[in-house]
Design an enzyme around this catalytic site. Structure first.
Site, mmCIF file in Angstrom:
data_model
loop_
_atom_site.group_PDB
_atom_site.id
_atom_site.type_symbol
_atom_site.label_atom_id
_atom_site.label_comp_id
_atom_site.label_asym_id
_atom_site.label_seq_id
_atom_site.Cartn_x
_atom_site.Cartn_y
_atom_site.Cartn_z
ATOM 1 N N ASP A 58 -6.546 -66.330 18.375
ATOM 2 C CA ASP A 58 -6.477 -66.227 16.923
ATOM 3 C C ASP A 58 -7.708 -65.510 16.373
ATOM 4 O OD1 ASP A 58 -5.040 -67.212 14.469
ATOM 5 O OD2 ASP A 58 -6.984 -68.126 14.089
ATOM 6 N N GLU A 99 -5.226 -61.328 18.901
ATOM 7 C CA GLU A 99 -4.845 -61.027 17.525
ATOM 8 C C GLU A 99 -6.073 -60.404 16.888
ATOM 9 O OE1 GLU A 99 -3.695 -62.839 13.177
ATOM 10 O OE2 GLU A 99 -5.307 -63.659 14.374
HETATM 11 C C1 GLC Z 1 -4.411 -65.933 12.167
HETATM 12 C C2 GLC Z 1 -3.118 -66.700 12.158
HETATM 13 C C3 GLC Z 1 -2.866 -67.154 10.765
HETATM 14 C C4 GLC Z 1 -3.992 -68.062 10.341
HETATM 15 C C5 GLC Z 1 -5.340 -67.385 10.487
HETATM 16 C C6 GLC Z 1 -6.484 -68.354 10.408
HETATM 17 O O1 GLC Z 1 -4.338 -64.759 11.434
HETATM 18 O O2 GLC Z 1 -2.088 -65.919 12.674
HETATM 19 O O3 GLC Z 1 -1.633 -67.798 10.644
HETATM 20 O O4 GLC Z 1 -3.821 -68.441 9.004
HETATM 21 O O5 GLC Z 1 -5.457 -66.745 11.732
HETATM 22 O O6 GLC Z 1 -6.535 -69.149 11.556
#
Ligand code: GLC
Length: 559
Positions: free
Chosen positions: A211, A275
């Site tokens: 994340d 991500e």
């Molecule tokens: C990422 C997740 C999202 C979340 C954010 C904070 O972007 O995909 O859903 O709100 O991180 O953890």
């Protein structure tokens, strides 16, 4: 041509995203859970995907739908138990599905034992050093320590009351106040995440989605943004990306090199997907250098409008930047943070990236057109070299739910933006499985609790049950494409060769003997000579050409 059978599975994997809260509710509380996933494993195996990525299932107060983790090495009681998790892992493996979890290293929950300890211990304490506590600016420290903004709106700082009751220090949270950022310069933070990775790897987890992988390291001294964008801002590849005080800093890569060594220490090496919302494809490729992470989500594909030139440019730059570091690209049409593609593509396509539901809302929507394009996009995605992600419900053609009542909204964006942005709940509505009215089989028969987000009453035609066996359904298209993808040696990892195509169309070949034509224009596109259709996203024209907003997979004699 697909590489030899020794190619690692993740180079061509299709990974299905299970947004656990909304996938299937096994115990009837209106919230999805592990029992629900277990009961639907036959469906997932039958769909033909290779692996699952499950969004956070750890204990959490759910201030941000589980991305506020209070204990990284356990399971949220509302989702089940650690034993349930272990049973799911075993059953998934038996069904031939690998399982990736979601690790959240940038921030914990404010209910995590470390943060509670930090609050109680007061300024200057060891416990506060695991987070980013700072004194405020201005008279009495009444102003935030710098000008950083929360992604969900408002300042990225919250002031605490000290143990003696007086207003005290501020702590950093790039997301909600319930998500305090950890300080990754602290050795205990690093060591603890290593323990978490091992904890799950030792239980058979095959990998992790990381994340906000681009945010862990902050510039020393936490300088002001000074006019720099508070959110990553895509720019042309090759352009200079000025350093940002908290996004995509070069120092973050050292953390991932260490994680890679840890993953590689397992006999059956484990994998990571980043991500990382970064400014250019070249910056993204840095995360997948040979000694770093295995793959990264390709958000440029999500951002690309349904326009031939834009799609082709995205594909080309993705392919070349990944090839430069030897990593396979991934292709992503949607996830739990962006508007569903039926709803993006069912609007007039503009050059500005529009993946955020709030940016679509006021523009006219044509669901039939969006669905037609989403079908073609699915065939494009699954024909491209590398891996792909399917977000639950995408295989059913679910649209974004754009009319959730205000009182149902749960995304912290809604409150943090002072009710100006409704946020991401519209793509998180529970999956419709069967029946003709809510909860559409999401919860067991006779359940009193309503699904945690209301499903539209008119989803009867979009359930798994309704689409199952219907030759024209999105589900049948996905199942067929995934089956062919396994059978055809040309698909998965590898390269592509562009073929001549009229303006507004994409055509490429993959060896041996495969071609894909995607028609993004208003005119029919004739099939390349010597080819015959294997699968099309919609009927071909009477002359056997690929009509507008349609894609076809072809067998070719060449190659
Ligand atoms: C990422 C997740 C999202 C979340 C954010 C904070 O972007 O995909 O859903 O709100 O991180 O953890």
């Amino acid at each position: 041509m697909t590489a030899d059978p020794g190619t690692p599975w993740w180079r061509s994997a299709v990974i299905y995203q299970v947004y656990i809260r909304s996938f299937a509710d096994g115990n009837g509380d209106g919230l999805g859970d592990i029992a629900g996933i277990r009961s639907r494993l036959p469906y997932l195996a039958g769909l033909g995907v290779d692996a699952l990525w499950i969004n956070p299932w750890y204990p959490s107060p759910m201030a941000d739908a589980g991305y506020d983790v209070s204990d990284y090495r356990n399971v949220e009681a509302r989702f089940g138990t650690l034993e349930d998790a272990e049973a799911l892992l075993a059953e998934a493996h038996t069904a031939g599905l690998r399982v990736l979890l979601d690790i959240v290293p940038n921030h914990s929950s404010d209910q995590h034992a470390w943060f509670r300890e930090a609050l109680a211990a007061g300024p200057g304490s060891e416990a506060r050093r695991r987070y980013l506590f700072r004194p405020g600016r201005g008279a009495g420290g009444a102003l935030p320590p710098n000008d950083w903004q929360s992604v969900f709106g408002g300042p990225a700082w919250t002031r605490v009351s000290e143990p003696d009751g007086r207003p005290g220090e501020w702590y950093l949270h790039l997301f909600a106040p319930e998500q305090p950022d950890l300080d990754w310069t602290h050795p205990e933070v690093r060591a603890d995440f290593d323990s978490t990775l091992r904890f799950w790897f030792d239980r058979g987890v095959d990998g992790f989605r990381i994340d906000v992988a681009h945010s862990l390291v902050k510039e020393e001294g936490l300088p002001d943004l000074d006019g720099r964008s508070p959110v990553p801002s895509p720019r042309p590849n090759g352009s200079a990306v000025p350093p940002h005080p908290h996004w995509d800093r070069d120092e973050v890569h050292e953390i991932y090199r260490a994680w890679r060594r840890l993953a590689d220490s397992y006999a059956d090496p484990r994998v990571f997907v980043a991500e990382a919302w970064v400014d250019t494809p070249e910056r993204l490729a840095r995360y997948v250098r040979p000694d770093e992470l295995h793959t990264a989500f390709n958000f440029d594909f999500v951002r690309a409008p349904w326009k031939a030139a834009a799609l082709r440019a995205t594909i080309d730059v993705t392919m070349s930047e990944h090839a430069a570091v030897g990593a396979p690209p991934t292709w992503v049409l949607s996830n739990h943070d962006v508007a569903r593609e039926v709803s993006r593509f069912g609007r007039e396509q503009i050059d500005e990236p529009a993946f955020d539901a709030d940016d679509l809302r006021d523009r006219p929507f044509d669901r039939a057109l969006g669905t037609k394009r989403a079908r073609a996009a699915a065939l494009l995605m699954l024909a491209l070299p590398g891996g792909a992600y399917v977000y639950q419900g995408e295989e059913l053609g679910l649209p974004e739910v754009e009319d959730l009542p205000d009182e149902a909204l749960q995304d912290p964006t809604w409150i943090r933006s002072e009710h100006t942005r409704r946020g991401r709940d519209g793509c998180r509505v529970p999956v419709p499985w069967s029946g003709t009215s809510p909860p559409f089989g999401f919860s067991p028969e006779g359940t009193a609790a309503a699904p945690w987000l209301p499903q539209p009453g008119n989803w009867a035609g979009l359930t798994v049950e309704a689409e199952d066996g219907d030759p024209r359904s999105m589900l049948t298209l996905y199942r067929t494409a995934l089956r062919l993808r396994r059978e055809l040696p040309a698909l998965g990892d590898g390269t592509l060769r562009w073929l001549d195509a009229p303006d507004g169309a994409l055509a490429f070949a993959r060896d041996p003997g495969f071609a894909c034509v995607v028609n993004v224009s208003a005119e029919p596109v004739v099939l390349p000579e010597g080819s015959r259709p294997l699968l099309a996203s919609g009927p071909l024209t009477a002359d056997g050409a690929v009509g507008p907003d349609t894609a076809a997979w072809l067998a070719t004699s060449a190659g």
